[in-house]
Design a protein around this motif. Structure first.
Motif, PDB file in Angstrom:
ATOM      1  N   ILE A 162       0.862  -1.183   0.000  1.00 58.65           N
ATOM      2  CA  ILE A 162       0.000   0.000   0.000  1.00 58.65           C
ATOM      3  C   ILE A 162       0.893   1.225   0.000  1.00 58.65           C
ATOM      4  O   ILE A 162       1.738   1.378   0.884  1.00 58.65           O
ATOM      5  N   ILE A 163       0.724   2.072  -0.996  1.00 54.51           N
ATOM      6  CA  ILE A 163       1.537   3.277  -1.102  1.00 54.51           C
ATOM      7  C   ILE A 163       0.618   4.490  -1.016  1.00 54.51           C
ATOM      8  O   ILE A 163      -0.222   4.716  -1.891  1.00 54.51           O
ATOM      9  N   ARG A 164       0.747   5.228   0.067  1.00 51.33           N
ATOM     10  CA  ARG A 164      -0.072   6.417   0.295  1.00 51.33           C
ATOM     11  C   ARG A 164       0.644   7.632  -0.301  1.00 51.33           C
ATOM     12  O   ARG A 164       1.670   8.076   0.218  1.00 51.33           O
ATOM     13  N   CYS A 165       0.095   8.132  -1.377  1.00 47.99           N
ATOM     14  CA  CYS A 165       0.742   9.225  -2.107  1.00 47.99           C
ATOM     15  C   CYS A 165       0.215  10.582  -1.656  1.00 47.99           C
ATOM     16  O   CYS A 165      -0.990  10.762  -1.450  1.00 47.99           O
ATOM     17  N   SER A 166       1.132  11.536  -1.561  1.00 47.78           N
ATOM     18  CA  SER A 166       0.733  12.920  -1.356  1.00 47.78           C
ATOM     19  C   SER A 166       0.206  13.488  -2.671  1.00 47.78           C
ATOM     20  O   SER A 166       0.038  12.767  -3.648  1.00 47.78           O
ATOM     21  N   GLY A 167      -0.021  14.809  -2.695  1.00 48.64           N
ATOM     22  CA  GLY A 167      -0.524  15.455  -3.898  1.00 48.64           C
ATOM     23  C   GLY A 167       0.376  15.162  -5.092  1.00 48.64           C
ATOM     24  O   GLY A 167       1.595  15.274  -5.005  1.00 48.64           O
ATOM     25  N   LEU A 168      -0.219  14.783  -6.213  1.00 49.61           N
ATOM     26  CA  LEU A 168       0.547  14.363  -7.387  1.00 49.61           C
ATOM     27  C   LEU A 168       0.813  15.540  -8.314  1.00 49.61           C
ATOM     28  O   LEU A 168      -0.076  16.334  -8.601  1.00 49.61           O
ATOM     29  N   ILE A 194       4.340  15.103  -4.449  1.00 50.23           N
ATOM     30  CA  ILE A 194       5.327  14.165  -4.988  1.00 50.23           C
ATOM     31  C   ILE A 194       5.234  14.165  -6.507  1.00 50.23           C
ATOM     32  O   ILE A 194       4.146  14.260  -7.078  1.00 50.23           O
ATOM     33  N   HIS A 195       6.399  14.083  -7.154  1.00 51.64           N
ATOM     34  CA  HIS A 195       6.457  14.058  -8.616  1.00 51.64           C
ATOM     35  C   HIS A 195       6.087  12.668  -9.130  1.00 51.64           C
ATOM     36  O   HIS A 195       6.371  11.649  -8.500  1.00 51.64           O
ATOM     37  N   LEU A 196       5.468  12.631 -10.294  1.00 47.69           N
ATOM     38  CA  LEU A 196       5.077  11.371 -10.933  1.00 47.69           C
ATOM     39  C   LEU A 196       6.238  10.383 -11.013  1.00 47.69           C
ATOM     40  O   LEU A 196       6.059   9.184 -10.753  1.00 47.69           O
ATOM     41  N   ASP A 197       7.418  10.860 -11.362  1.00 47.07           N
ATOM     42  CA  ASP A 197       8.573   9.961 -11.494  1.00 47.07           C
ATOM     43  C   ASP A 197       8.869   9.230 -10.193  1.00 47.07           C
ATOM     44  O   ASP A 197       9.269   8.052 -10.199  1.00 47.07           O
ATOM     45  N   ASP A 198       8.687   9.924  -9.063  1.00 43.77           N
ATOM     46  CA  ASP A 198       8.972   9.285  -7.778  1.00 43.77           C
ATOM     47  C   ASP A 198       7.836   8.375  -7.322  1.00 43.77           C
ATOM     48  O   ASP A 198       8.071   7.435  -6.555  1.00 43.77           O
ATOM     49  N   VAL A 199       6.623   8.612  -7.778  1.00 40.10           N
ATOM     50  CA  VAL A 199       5.552   7.655  -7.504  1.00 40.10           C
ATOM     51  C   VAL A 199       5.854   6.348  -8.234  1.00 40.10           C
ATOM     52  O   VAL A 199       5.789   5.258  -7.655  1.00 40.10           O
TER      53      VAL A 199
END
Length: 281
Positions: A162-168, A194-199
């Motif tokens: 499960i990866i909880r992402c901040s604002g993309l 967070i940048h798309l590349d790091d997601v």
């Protein structure tokens, strides 16, 4: 090499699919319309039409036919839709029940840091769970819906990530575009983005860690929201004005667990990620 199936090949899912395919993996990616599937196929992906619905049983045949090893679920909870995400957890319950009847080894859930309570503190993964959120007014109804969906996955018996992402932010998603919708911006609240590349990088990294795992994904080094959006406007040339600046503290999302596991961010500082995005109004 593994076989991946991605449910929801949108802004995140499609570039993730292309990235995994470029690494040599076999990748299947879904869209909800024939036109969307055709766009995926034209990009060189194995597109298929699918829309998860509560009590749906078709996923078993799809995953077995594709011989999926890793299932990545990247469709949004729809909290801003007419249904306000009411069926999100039900869809996840259906999904995990169906997946237990296949040979899928791991489910990756793209979740959100909006699950955390509305408190001005640093938030780590243990600060949000269904057990903690129940009967707690600091958690929004939307947060509780997402946490219930997470719990269905946790209880499934399948290995999960499960990866909880901040604002993309990333291509076609420059933060300057969204300033027009902000009524206020705080100089006392951290910008959690967070940048798309790091997601994509985070997902690629965590699927290779054995066992089950829940992590936050957010730019480790940040600054306050007022400074962040001011920089976004100044460097993009967007013709919007910064809204009223206020002093309202808010939560800061911690990426310490992901970093401790060994992930190295492409954009350590939020401004590095912001400056890497071309502005397109």
């Amino acid at each position: 090499m593994a076989t991946y199936t991605i449910l929801g090949a949108g802004w995140l899912g499609k570039p993730l699919a292309l990235h995994l395919q470029a690494l040599g993996h076999s990748v299947f990616a879904s869209k909800t319309t024939p036109q969307g599937v055709e766009e995926l196929n034209q990009s060189g992906l194995n597109g298929f039409q699918f829309e998860l619905k509560s009590n749906d049983t078709s996923l078993v045949e799809i995953l077995n036919t594709q011989k999926t090893d890793i299932l990545i679920v990247a469709f949004p909870p729809g909290l801003r839709s007419d249904s306000q995400g009411k069926d999100y957890a039900e869809k996840w319950l259906t999904l995990v029940k169906q997946t237990t009847q296949t040979s899928v080894q791991r489910i990756v859930m793209v979740s959100s840091t909006s699950v955390y309570p509305n408190v001005a503190q640093e938030c780590v993964e243990e600060d949000a769970s269904l057990a903690v959120a129940q009967d707690n007014p600091l958690f929004t109804d939307g947060a509780k819906k997402i946490l219930l969906a997470e719990q269905h996955l946790i209880d499934s018996g399948i290995h999960y990530s499960i990866i909880r992402c901040s604002g993309l932010m990333g291509p076609n998603r420059h933060p300057a575009r969204f300033v027009r919708y902000l009524k206020t911006v705080s100089q006392s609240a951290p910008a959690n983005m967070i940048h798309l590349d790091d997601v994509i990088g985070s997902i690629e990294f965590i699927v290779n860690i054995s066992g089950s795992l829940l992590v936050n994904a957010t730019s480790p080094d940040t600054l306050n929201k007022a400074a962040f959006y001011r920089h976004a406007l100044q460097t993009s040339g967007a013709e919007y004005s910064l809204p009223k600046v206020i002093d309202a503290p808010d939560k800061k999302i911690s990426s310490a667990k992901l970093e401790k596991l060994g992930y190295q961010f492409k954009y350590q500082h939020i401004i590095e990620g912001l400056d890497a995005i071309a502005y397109d109004n």
